[in-house]
Design an enzyme around this catalytic site. Structure first.
Site, PDB file in Angstrom:
ATOM      1  CB  SER A 115      24.841  19.054  82.517  1.00 23.84           C
ATOM      2  OG  SER A 115      24.049  18.167  83.276  1.00 23.84           O
ATOM      3  CE  LYS A 145      26.645  18.119  78.579  1.00 25.81           C
ATOM      4  NZ  LYS A 145      25.318  18.754  78.726  1.00 25.81           N
ATOM      5  CB  THR A 146      23.316  22.517  77.508  1.00 19.40           C
ATOM      6  OG1 THR A 146      23.084  21.095  77.587  1.00 19.40           O
ATOM      7  CG2 THR A 146      23.186  22.967  76.060  1.00 19.40           C
ATOM      8  N   GLY A 147      24.085  23.185  80.343  1.00 17.25           N
ATOM      9  CA  GLY A 147      23.917  22.850  81.748  1.00 17.25           C
ATOM     10  C   GLY A 147      22.692  23.554  82.304  1.00 17.25           C
TER      11      GLY A 147
END
Length: 274
Positions: free
Chosen positions: A73, A211-213
């Site tokens: 993501s 932002k994470t993923g």
């Protein structure tokens, strides 16, 4: 025709800039003291940081820092940029209707705008954005950005999740720097909107944007990301955390943030003195 030629010229110039200004591991300071934060959470991984003020690069686990894995993501950053630039997303308030399919993540089961979708990392929202962008346009932008291995496969709405598209932490670091300084081949408005939605924490001491993923590689290893920057006294520091684990029961949301904040605190952040 003139507009198309100008756009192609702009993209060509950007590719040259990427080559010149990408983060270089050759001048990195390897800091093995950061290993404890991964060991404490029983995971493998790497951390890399670029201090914009002096150009210093700090890295833990250089081998993983230069290895490409799926972006998961974190690709929502680029998906947002392309969506906004092409008009597929009008602005951060643009709503995409829920398709009515019940998913395990309850936060996704409703109509939502881009800002909400970004914050809760709503996969269905961004899959629809990708479908509206289309394969040819998406490939053009991925190539122009020289994003990782530039492979989007045949499925326009899963390539960042199914191990076709891959990128290294070092490449992610360079992308964060260029986004922060409006150096990507998008309008300033486009880049500003994405920077704004990336903001997670802000107070008098610091601001933290990321932002994470979270996804799985071909061997079913958990791959977790946090990519972004921390700003203190108007000085940005760009960072990337990548976590790798075989534990099917891992609480990736907690682990990746614990590691990231632990390292940032270890490096002297959150006090407003950097």
């Amino acid at each position: 025709m003139k507009k198309i030629l100008n756009t192609l010229l702009q993209l060509t110039c950007f590719v040259l800039l990427v080559t010149i200004f990408s983060c270089s591991v050759n001048r990195a300071n390897v800091d093995d003291s950061l290993k404890k934060y991964f060991d404490d959470n029983k995971v493998e991984g790497c951390f890399t940081m670029l201090s914009n003020g002096d150009g210093k690069v700090t890295v833990y686990n250089l081998a993983l820092d230069t290895a490409r894995v799926l972006p998961a993501s974190t690709f929502k950053i680029v998906n947002s940029l392309i969506g906004l630039e092409t008009g597929v997303i009008t602005d951060e308030k643009m709503v995409i209707k829920w398709d009515g399919i019940q998913r395990a993540n309850e936060d996704w089961n409703k109509d939502m705008n881009m800002l909400e979708a970004f914050k809760v990392s709503c996969v269905p929202y961004y899959q629809e954005v990708a479908r509206r962008i289309g394969k040819d346009t998406m490939k053009l932008w991925i190539d122009s950005l020289s994003y990782g291995n530039k492979n989007i496969g045949d499925k326009i709405d899963t390539f960042w999740l199914d191990n076709h598209l891959k990128i290294s932490p070092d490449e992610q670091l360079g992308l964060m720097k260029r986004l922060y300084f409006d150096q990507l081949p998008f309008q300033k408005r486009t880049q500003q909107i994405v920077r704004d939605v990336m903001l997670q924490e802000e107070n008098t001491a610091y601001s933290l944007s990321y932002k994470t993923g979270w996804g799985f590689d071909e061997k079913k290893n958990n791959i977790g990301w946090i990519v972004g920057w921390i700003e203190e006294n108007k000085h940005p520091y760009f960072f990337v955390t990548m976590v790798k684990s075989t534990d099917a029961a891992i609480d990736m949301k907690a682990v990746r943030l614990n590691i990231t904040k632990g390292i940032l605190k270890h490096l002297g952040f959150f006090e407003g003195r950097k």
